[in-house]
Design a protein around this motif. Structure first.
Motif, PDB file in Angstrom:
ATOM      1  N   GLU A   1       0.638  -8.125  -7.331  1.00 60.59           N
ATOM      2  CA  GLU A   1       0.512  -8.762  -6.016  1.00 60.59           C
ATOM      3  C   GLU A   1       1.856  -8.764  -5.285  1.00 60.59           C
ATOM      4  N   LYS A   2       2.929  -9.074  -6.021  1.00 58.37           N
ATOM      5  CA  LYS A   2       4.277  -9.046  -5.426  1.00 58.37           C
ATOM      6  C   LYS A   2       4.645  -7.620  -5.028  1.00 58.37           C
ATOM      7  N   MET A   3       4.310  -6.685  -5.918  1.00 54.11           N
ATOM      8  CA  MET A   3       4.595  -5.273  -5.682  1.00 54.11           C
ATOM      9  C   MET A   3       3.895  -4.790  -4.417  1.00 54.11           C
ATOM     10  N   PHE A   4       2.651  -5.183  -4.244  1.00 50.45           N
ATOM     11  CA  PHE A   4       1.883  -4.786  -3.065  1.00 50.45           C
ATOM     12  C   PHE A   4       2.529  -5.340  -1.800  1.00 50.45           C
ATOM     13  N   SER A   5       2.897  -6.607  -1.843  1.00 52.09           N
ATOM     14  CA  SER A   5       3.511  -7.267  -0.684  1.00 52.09           C
ATOM     15  C   SER A   5       4.829  -6.597  -0.294  1.00 52.09           C
ATOM     16  N   VAL A   6       5.657  -6.317  -1.298  1.00 54.57           N
ATOM     17  CA  VAL A   6       6.967  -5.700  -1.032  1.00 54.57           C
ATOM     18  C   VAL A   6       6.800  -4.282  -0.486  1.00 54.57           C
ATOM     19  N   MET A   7       5.840  -3.545  -1.035  1.00 57.22           N
ATOM     20  CA  MET A   7       5.638  -2.176  -0.568  1.00 57.22           C
ATOM     21  C   MET A   7       5.142  -2.159   0.882  1.00 57.22           C
ATOM     22  N   MET A   8       4.291  -3.109   1.247  1.00 53.23           N
ATOM     23  CA  MET A   8       3.833  -3.183   2.626  1.00 53.23           C
ATOM     24  C   MET A   8       4.995  -3.529   3.557  1.00 53.23           C
ATOM     25  N   GLU A   9       5.902  -4.374   3.064  1.00 57.97           N
ATOM     26  CA  GLU A   9       7.110  -4.692   3.830  1.00 57.97           C
ATOM     27  C   GLU A   9       7.972  -3.435   3.986  1.00 57.97           C
ATOM     28  N   ARG A  10       7.990  -2.615   2.938  1.00 55.28           N
ATOM     29  CA  ARG A  10       8.756  -1.355   2.978  1.00 55.28           C
ATOM     30  C   ARG A  10       8.187  -0.417   4.041  1.00 55.28           C
ATOM     31  N   TYR A  11       6.856  -0.303   4.082  1.00 57.17           N
ATOM     32  CA  TYR A  11       6.239   0.552   5.091  1.00 57.17           C
ATOM     33  C   TYR A  11       6.532   0.032   6.497  1.00 57.17           C
ATOM     34  N   ASN A  12       6.487  -1.285   6.671  1.00 55.53           N
ATOM     35  CA  ASN A  12       6.809  -1.880   7.973  1.00 55.53           C
ATOM     36  C   ASN A  12       8.275  -1.631   8.329  1.00 55.53           C
ATOM     37  N   ALA A  13       9.129  -1.714   7.309  1.00 59.47           N
ATOM     38  CA  ALA A  13      10.560  -1.470   7.523  1.00 59.47           C
ATOM     39  C   ALA A  13      10.784  -0.021   7.962  1.00 59.47           C
ATOM     40  N   TYR A  14      10.016   0.893   7.382  1.00 60.48           N
ATOM     41  CA  TYR A  14      10.157   2.293   7.781  1.00 60.48           C
ATOM     42  C   TYR A  14       9.743   2.479   9.238  1.00 60.48           C
ATOM     43  N   ASP A  15       8.653   1.822   9.646  1.00 60.98           N
ATOM     44  CA  ASP A  15       8.203   1.951  11.036  1.00 60.98           C
ATOM     45  C   ASP A  15       9.288   1.490  12.008  1.00 60.98           C
ATOM     46  N   LYS A  16       9.977   0.413  11.647  1.00 62.31           N
ATOM     47  CA  LYS A  16      11.072  -0.088  12.488  1.00 62.31           C
ATOM     48  C   LYS A  16      12.246   0.895  12.476  1.00 62.31           C
ATOM     49  N   LEU A  17      12.499   1.478  11.325  1.00 65.54           N
ATOM     50  CA  LEU A  17      13.558   2.475  11.202  1.00 65.54           C
ATOM     51  C   LEU A  17      13.224   3.699  12.053  1.00 65.54           C
TER      52      LEU A  17
ATOM     53  N   SER B   1       4.478  11.834   6.280  1.00 70.39           N
ATOM     54  CA  SER B   1       4.510  11.719   4.827  1.00 70.39           C
ATOM     55  C   SER B   1       4.430  10.259   4.392  1.00 70.39           C
ATOM     56  N   ILE B   2       5.192   9.400   5.050  1.00 70.45           N
ATOM     57  CA  ILE B   2       5.194   7.972   4.720  1.00 70.45           C
ATOM     58  C   ILE B   2       3.836   7.345   5.005  1.00 70.45           C
ATOM     59  N   HIS B   3       3.235   7.708   6.123  1.00 67.06           N
ATOM     60  CA  HIS B   3       1.940   7.136   6.486  1.00 67.06           C
ATOM     61  C   HIS B   3       0.829   7.607   5.539  1.00 67.06           C
ATOM     62  N   ALA B   4       0.927   8.849   5.065  1.00 68.07           N
ATOM     63  CA  ALA B   4      -0.047   9.355   4.081  1.00 68.07           C
ATOM     64  C   ALA B   4       0.109   8.576   2.777  1.00 68.07           C
ATOM     65  N   SER B   5       1.343   8.289   2.412  1.00 64.75           N
ATOM     66  CA  SER B   5       1.625   7.510   1.213  1.00 64.75           C
ATOM     67  C   SER B   5       1.023   6.110   1.347  1.00 64.75           C
ATOM     68  N   LYS B   6       1.155   5.533   2.523  1.00 66.89           N
ATOM     69  CA  LYS B   6       0.630   4.180   2.757  1.00 66.89           C
ATOM     70  C   LYS B   6      -0.889   4.150   2.602  1.00 66.89           C
ATOM     71  N   GLU B   7      -1.564   5.154   3.164  1.00 69.87           N
ATOM     72  CA  GLU B   7      -3.026   5.225   3.074  1.00 69.87           C
ATOM     73  C   GLU B   7      -3.487   5.271   1.615  1.00 69.87           C
ATOM     74  N   GLU B   8      -2.722   5.979   0.787  1.00 73.89           N
ATOM     75  CA  GLU B   8      -3.057   6.060  -0.639  1.00 73.89           C
ATOM     76  C   GLU B   8      -2.736   4.748  -1.341  1.00 73.89           C
ATOM     77  N   PHE B   9      -1.597   4.176  -1.015  1.00 74.17           N
ATOM     78  CA  PHE B   9      -1.137   2.962  -1.696  1.00 74.17           C
ATOM     79  C   PHE B   9      -2.079   1.777  -1.483  1.00 74.17           C
ATOM     80  N   ILE B  10      -2.582   1.595  -0.276  1.00 77.87           N
ATOM     81  CA  ILE B  10      -3.402   0.407   0.009  1.00 77.87           C
ATOM     82  C   ILE B  10      -4.722   0.409  -0.770  1.00 77.87           C
ATOM     83  N   LYS B  11      -5.049   1.531  -1.404  1.00 79.18           N
ATOM     84  CA  LYS B  11      -6.261   1.600  -2.217  1.00 79.18           C
ATOM     85  C   LYS B  11      -6.176   0.712  -3.460  1.00 79.18           C
ATOM     86  N   ILE B  12      -4.959   0.267  -3.810  1.00 78.40           N
ATOM     87  CA  ILE B  12      -4.825  -0.564  -5.004  1.00 78.40           C
ATOM     88  C   ILE B  12      -5.155  -2.029  -4.724  1.00 78.40           C
ATOM     89  N   LYS B  13      -5.269  -2.403  -3.458  1.00 79.28           N
ATOM     90  CA  LYS B  13      -5.446  -3.819  -3.105  1.00 79.28           C
ATOM     91  C   LYS B  13      -6.628  -4.468  -3.816  1.00 79.28           C
TER      92      LYS B  13
END
Length: 230
Positions: free
Chosen positions: A129-145, A101-113
Motif C-alpha cells: 500500500e505504501k509502495m503504491f502511494s509512493v509510486m503514484m507520487e512519483r508519476y505525479n512528480a514526473y508530470d510536474k517535471l 514511456s512513463i505513462h505506459a508504465s503507469k497504466e501497467e502499474f495501477i493494475k496492482i491496486k
C-alpha cells in the motif's frame, strides 16, 4: 457412445484443472509480474536520458560560443542559434518519447491496486500500500517535471530566436534570461522530487519482495536507480 461421453468429460476436467491452476497464481506473483512489466515499459525512458544530456551539453557549448561573439559576428550568431534551435527540437521529441514511456508504465502499474487487497500477509500488504502511494507520487512528480522542462524548452527557443534579431536590446535579453534561469530552478526542484520518490519506491519494492517471499536477484545499484539528471 459411453466412451465418447467419458472422453468428453475427461477433456472438460483437464480444461478446468488448467484454468484452476492459472487462477491459483498468488496475488503477490501477479503484483510482481505487473511491477516488472512496468519496469520494462520504462526502458524507453531510460534510453532517452543519455541522449537528452548530450543534447543539453551541445546547446551549452553553442551558447558559450554565442556570448563570446559581438554584433560584428551577427551571421555567426545566427548560424549558431539555428543549430541550437534544431537541437532543442530534437530534445523536445525525446522528452515526448520519455513521457509516453512513463505513462505506459503507469497504466501497467495501477493494475496492482485491486491485487493488494488480496494479499494475506499483513506486512507485505502494508508495504504494498505504501509502495503504491509512493509510486503514484512519483508519476505525479514526473508530470510536474515534464511541465517544468517543457516550459524551459519554450523559453530556450524564444532566447535563440531573440538572438537572431539585430535590434535586440540588452534589457530585453537580460529579462528573458532571468525567466529562463527561473525555469531551470523549477526543473531542478521537480527533478529532485522525482529522484527522491524513485529511490523511496525502489526501497519499498525490495522490501515487499522480501516480505512476500519473492526471490529476486538485483544487479549493482539496480534497486536504487536515480534517473532524469537534467
Amino acid at each position: 457412445m459411453k466412451f465418447k461421453k467419458h472422453l468428453s468429460l475427461l477433456f472438460i476436467l483437464i480444461i478446468v484443472a488448467v484454468l484452476s491452476a492459472c487462477s491459483n497464481t498468488s496475488a503477490s506473483e501477479k503484483i510482481y509480474n505487473h511491477l516488472e512489466k512496468a519496469v520494462e515499459l520504462e526502458e524507453e525512458f531510460e534510453k532517452q536520458q543519455d541522449k537528452i544530456v548530450k543534447l543539453e551539453k551541445k546547446e551549452q557549448n553553442i551558447y558559450s560560443k554565442i556570448i563570446d561573439l559581438s554584433m560584428d559576428d551577427f551571421d555567426k550568431i545566427k548560424k549558431l542559434s539555428d543549430k541550437a534551435l534544431k537541437s532543442i527540437e530534437k530534445r523536445a521529441e525525446k522528452i515526448e518519447m520519455e513521457k509516453e514511456s512513463i505513462h505506459a508504465s503507469k497504466e501497467e502499474f495501477i493494475k496492482i491496486k485491486d491485487l493488494i487487497d488480496q494479499l494475506e500477509n499483513k506486512q507485505a500488504k502494508d508495504t504494498a500500500e505504501k509502495m503504491f502511494s509512493v509510486m503514484m507520487e512519483r508519476y505525479n512528480a514526473y508530470d510536474k517535471l515534464y511541465q517544468a522542462y517543457s516550459k524551459s524548452l519554450e523559453r530556450e527557443t524564444k532566447l535563440y530566436k531573440m538572438l537572431q534579431k539585430k535590434d535586440l536590446k540588452q534589457e530585453t535579453l537580460s529579462n528573458h534570461i532571468k525567466k529562463l534561469n527561473n525555469s531551470y530552478e523549477k526543473v531542478i526542484d521537480a527533478n529532485k522530487t522525482f529522484n527522491s520518490r524513485t529511490a523511496e519506491y525502489n526501497e519499498l519494492k525490495e522490501k515487499f519482495y522480501k516480505q512476500a517471499d519473492i526471490k529476486v536477484e538485483y544487479e549493482d545499484n539496480a534497486s536504487s536507480k536515480d534517473k532524469n539528471n537534467k
